[in-house]
Design a protein around this motif. Structure first.
Motif, PDB file in Angstrom:
ATOM      1  N   ARG A  50       0.836  -1.205   0.000  1.00  0.00           N
ATOM      2  CA  ARG A  50       0.000   0.000   0.000  1.00  0.00           C
ATOM      3  C   ARG A  50       0.866   1.248   0.000  1.00  0.00           C
ATOM      4  NH1 ARG A  50      -3.651  -2.735   3.471  1.00  0.00           N
ATOM      5  NH2 ARG A  50      -2.523  -1.926   5.250  1.00  0.00           N
ATOM      6  N   THR A 112      -9.536  -5.732   1.023  1.00  0.00           N
ATOM      7  CA  THR A 112      -9.237  -5.342  -0.350  1.00  0.00           C
ATOM      8  C   THR A 112     -10.505  -5.097  -1.152  1.00  0.00           C
ATOM      9  OG1 THR A 112      -7.209  -6.632  -0.263  1.00  0.00           O
ATOM     10  CG2 THR A 112      -8.019  -6.040  -2.449  1.00  0.00           C
ATOM     11  N   ASN A 150      -8.118   0.012  -5.298  1.00  0.00           N
ATOM     12  CA  ASN A 150      -7.396  -1.132  -4.763  1.00  0.00           C
ATOM     13  C   ASN A 150      -7.980  -2.435  -5.301  1.00  0.00           C
ATOM     14  OD1 ASN A 150      -5.353  -2.192  -3.121  1.00  0.00           O
ATOM     15  ND2 ASN A 150      -6.741  -2.463  -1.405  1.00  0.00           N
TER      16      ASN A 150
END
Length: 184
Positions: A50, A112, A150
């Protein structure tokens, strides 16, 4: 009558950058899964990835981010075309073969894939499976949301990993795209 979501109308985007991000994530997953417990590996990989992803994205600027998103959608399209050909060789339906396991994988990763983005990610994959451009299909619904960014990256990774598992080669999906890029 041609569809406005026909891939010939779609921007290709920055496929190289999307491939770089996908490949680095896959390598981190493969390397760490061989050396650590799954929970410890996932926690460390997530935090580090990340940070690196945010740093990389910040360096691209707004146009670069849009090109990266288009590039990720191009990867999804190309992976689904390869999977479609593999399914056709075995008389299997691409949607039936890919979507249920992909969605169940997404549901197992709630950090996620927030529940509200799973239909969008499944829609991208189904669009690509039916020969439509994932990015043009998605653009009908406005700008990408933060929650989808993401998930988009993770969807490309899940598809690449699926291809790598089918071929029993950790680098096959990356080589598939690299070869396609060098052929053009």
């Amino acid at each position: 009558m041609p569809s406005p979501c026909d891939p010939k109308y779609a921007p290709v985007g920055d496929v190289s950058a999307a491939l770089l991000m996908m490949d680095s994530q896959l390598k981190a997953i493969y390397d760490e899964s061989e050396t650590e417990s799954e929970a410890a590996s996932e926690a460390r990989t997530d935090a580090e990835q990340r940070r690196l992803t945010k740093q990389f994205a910040a360096s691209l600027g707004p146009e670069g981010i849009d090109a990266l998103l288009d590039g990720a959608c191009t990867l999804i399209y190309m992976f689904m075309q390869w999977l479609r050909a593999a399914c056709e060789d075995h008389d299997e339906d691409i949607v039936e073969y890919v979507v249920p396991t992909l969605v169940s994988s997404m549901r197992m990763m709630p950090k996620t894939f927030r529940p509200e983005v799973i239909p969008t990610m499944a829609g991208l994959v189904i669009a690509a499976a039916t020969g439509l451009s994932p990015n043009l299909w998605r653009s009908q619904y406005g700008r990408w949301t933060d929650a989808e960014l993401n998930a988009l990256e993770a969807t490309t990774i899940l598809l690449a990993e699926r291809i790598n598992r089918i071929t029993d080669d950790h680098d096959f999906a990356t080589r598939l795209i690299t070869q396609a890029l060098s052929d053009h």
